[in-house]
Design a protein around this motif. Structure first.
Motif, PDB file in Angstrom:
ATOM      1  N   ARG A 140       0.831  -1.203   0.000  1.00 37.20           N
ATOM      2  CA  ARG A 140       0.000   0.000   0.000  1.00 37.20           C
ATOM      3  C   ARG A 140       0.873   1.263   0.000  1.00 37.20           C
ATOM      4  O   ARG A 140       0.598   2.224  -0.716  1.00 37.20           O
ATOM      5  N   ILE A 196       1.463   6.047  -7.024  1.00 40.26           N
ATOM      6  CA  ILE A 196       0.375   6.895  -7.490  1.00 40.26           C
ATOM      7  C   ILE A 196       0.801   8.368  -7.462  1.00 40.26           C
ATOM      8  O   ILE A 196       0.482   9.156  -8.363  1.00 40.26           O
ATOM      9  N   SER A 230     -11.413   0.815  -4.161  1.00 43.10           N
ATOM     10  CA  SER A 230     -11.907   1.080  -2.816  1.00 43.10           C
ATOM     11  C   SER A 230     -13.303   0.493  -2.635  1.00 43.10           C
ATOM     12  O   SER A 230     -13.610  -0.136  -1.613  1.00 43.10           O
ATOM     13  N   LEU A 243      -3.141  -2.702  -9.713  1.00 41.72           N
ATOM     14  CA  LEU A 243      -4.539  -3.004  -9.394  1.00 41.72           C
ATOM     15  C   LEU A 243      -5.295  -3.639 -10.553  1.00 41.72           C
ATOM     16  O   LEU A 243      -6.285  -4.339 -10.337  1.00 41.72           O
ATOM     17  N   ASN A 291      -0.250   0.737 -11.268  1.00 43.24           N
ATOM     18  CA  ASN A 291      -0.386   0.738  -9.816  1.00 43.24           C
ATOM     19  C   ASN A 291      -0.618  -0.661  -9.241  1.00 43.24           C
ATOM     20  O   ASN A 291      -0.878  -0.807  -8.053  1.00 43.24           O
ATOM     21  N   GLN A 338      -9.831   4.236 -11.212  1.00 41.51           N
ATOM     22  CA  GLN A 338      -9.446   2.875 -10.853  1.00 41.51           C
ATOM     23  C   GLN A 338      -9.245   2.734  -9.340  1.00 41.51           C
ATOM     24  O   GLN A 338      -9.654   1.741  -8.735  1.00 41.51           O
ATOM     25  N   LEU A 339      -8.645   3.749  -8.743  1.00 36.19           N
ATOM     26  CA  LEU A 339      -8.466   3.711  -7.294  1.00 36.19           C
ATOM     27  C   LEU A 339      -9.812   3.754  -6.573  1.00 36.19           C
ATOM     28  O   LEU A 339     -10.029   3.057  -5.571  1.00 36.19           O
TER      29      LEU A 339
END
Length: 475
Positions: A249, A256, A310, A437, A435, A305-306
């Protein structure tokens, strides 16, 4: 399987049963010994004067001096009168027949009881029997006994009660001692695994999860100790994962920040150039504005995307499942890719070998998953001319969707990790932005739609997704 495994319940039952058996056995043994000693004492010639009736020895001498072979009935009657004054009762038998008795109705029963006290030596013997004084004599065929019921320290019943009370007192003493011993052994037996658990729990409180409990005994405690060991392993693994997650993270936040800084720097430079009059012509100004706009799109995609990740992590992302025919869906999707002029050029090929097959999926989220795979290929394939091939085949009751590019693939040791959250196969920030993800979201969506996903190298990176086949029209 515990079959004949030792149990604390079995141990308690056996321990208590053994204690009861031992205590009761000792009580019976002690009581038997006391009764035997009492009977032996009653049958012993050597009794104390304190226990005997007055005149017992004089009566013994009188009976010994008499000639019992020539005794007559009148003599016996006179003797009976004399003994009556001495408070003695007499019974004389010869050859099993009663010659004379002053006992009355109790004669026959008393005679049988006295049989064991005869000594065939022609002399009188004195006993203290059941609380009474007894004088016996056996001469040839003649047996004589005289009894005094009024003298003596205590009656037979009193002796039995006294013996019983003594036995009960000893029994209580033995019960108390055996209870203490049994309780001590039971406490030690139970505390042994509990002490191990306490020591291990104290280690856990200090953050040490390496204190493994070794215990082989009662299956209840074995299960508890085994569960405690598994708990330590699980906690240690969870902490390891949490630490790895926290590191990932932290890394992704740093990444990021870098990814956002790049377009922000470009936008700031573009605006600054226009403020400084660098872009003097309309064409130059349009070029600057287009560049700034593309950078804002990059930032928008990254933030989207973030935000999506979440929602996915918190479970706040519903899926709208419907029955979809794969051929129609992929034709439409690949056509969109071919018409996308904003992205770098690439060749997209679709092969449908499965025919008309359906699955229950969320079309929008499936497009998102496929977009993430395509974006991953665009960023990391490293092919001079990128080709992405979509193929659809049927495997039993499932449909296989394969997406393969012609890039350089992924190192074999990193293939099992590419679907992990925040994982980037190439962690160098000189590589294209990412990132970690995209493929994690692919795995999440595939499994949420009852599918599977895996990756391998096959002339590039190949990702296989399978989904259950559903009947067309099924809601």
């Amino acid at each position: 399987m515990r079959s004949w495994k030792k149990s604390i319940k079995t141990y308690l039952f056996l321990a208590n049963s053994l204690m009861v058996v031992v205590v009761v056995g000792l009580f019976m043994l002690i009581y038997g010994v006391l009764i035997s000693a009492y009977e032996y004492h009653q049958q012993n010639d050597d009794v104390s004067d304190r226990e005997l009736a007055d005149g017992a020895y004089e009566l013994g001498a009188m009976l010994t001096a008499r000639d019992w072979d020539a005794v007559s009935l009148p003599e016996l009657e006179r003797l009976g009168g004399e003994l009556e004054d001495m408070e003695f009762y007499i019974c004389v038998t010869r050859g099993g027949e009663t010659l004379y008795s002053t006992l009355g109705d109790s004669e026959s029963e008393t005679s049988e009881d006295m049989e064991k006290y005869y000594v065939p030596d022609g002399a009188a013997h004195i006993y203290f029997v059941d609380g009474m004084t007894a004088v016996t004599l056996s001469a040839g065929d003649t047996q004589v006994y005289a009894l005094n019921f009024t003298e003596g320290v205590m009656t037979s019943t009193s002796h039995i009660i006294l013996l019983y009370l003594v036995a009960v007192a000893l029994f209580m003493l033995i019960l108390s001692v055996s209870g203490l011993v049994s309780t001590r052994q039971l406490t030690r037996h139970i505390m042994r695994p509990l002490d191990k658990l306490i020591t291990a729990s104290e280690s856990v409180q200090r953050g040490d999860y390496s204190h493994r409990i070794e215990y082989n005994g009662d299956w209840e405690f074995e299960n508890v100790c085994s569960s405690f060991n598994e708990m330590q392993i699980q906690i240690r693994e969870n902490e390891r994962r949490a630490a790895a997650y926290e590191k990932a993270r932290t890394d992704v936040v740093a990444g990021i920040s870098h990814d956002l800084r790049t377009p922000l720097t470009a936008i700031r430079g573009t605006i600054k150039g226009m403020q400084d009059g660098v872009a003097k012509t309309p064409e130059m100004q349009k070029k600057f504005l287009d560049t700034a706009y593309q950078r804002t799109l990059e930032m928008e995609r990254l933030l989207e995307q973030l935000f999506y990740f979440s929602k996915m992590e918190t479970g706040d992302m519903p899926l709208f499942i419907e029955t979809v025919e794969w051929g129609t869906f992929l034709d439409s999707y690949v056509d969109k890719l071919r018409r996308d002029t904003a992205s770098p050029p690439a060749e997209f090929i679709l092969e449908n070998k499965a025919g008309a097959v359906c699955s229950r999926i969320d079309c929008r989220e499936m497009e998102r998953a496929l977009n993430n795979i395509v974006v991953n290929s665009r960023k990391y394939a490293g092919a001079e001319h990128l080709t992405v091939r979509f193929s659809l085949t049927r495997e039993g009751e499932r449909v296989l969707l394969r997406i393969a590019d012609n890039g350089r693939g992924v190192p074999e040791e990193k293939l099992p990790l590419i679907f992990d959250k925040f994982y980037r196969a190439d962690e160098s920030r000189t590589r294209p932005e990412g990132n970690g993800l995209g493929l994690h979201i692919v795995k999440y969506l595939a499994e949420a739609m009852q599918g599977t996903v895996r990756a391998e190298n096959n002339g590039g990176l190949q990702i296989d997704m399978t989904f259950p086949i559903a009947e067309e029209g099924v809601a």
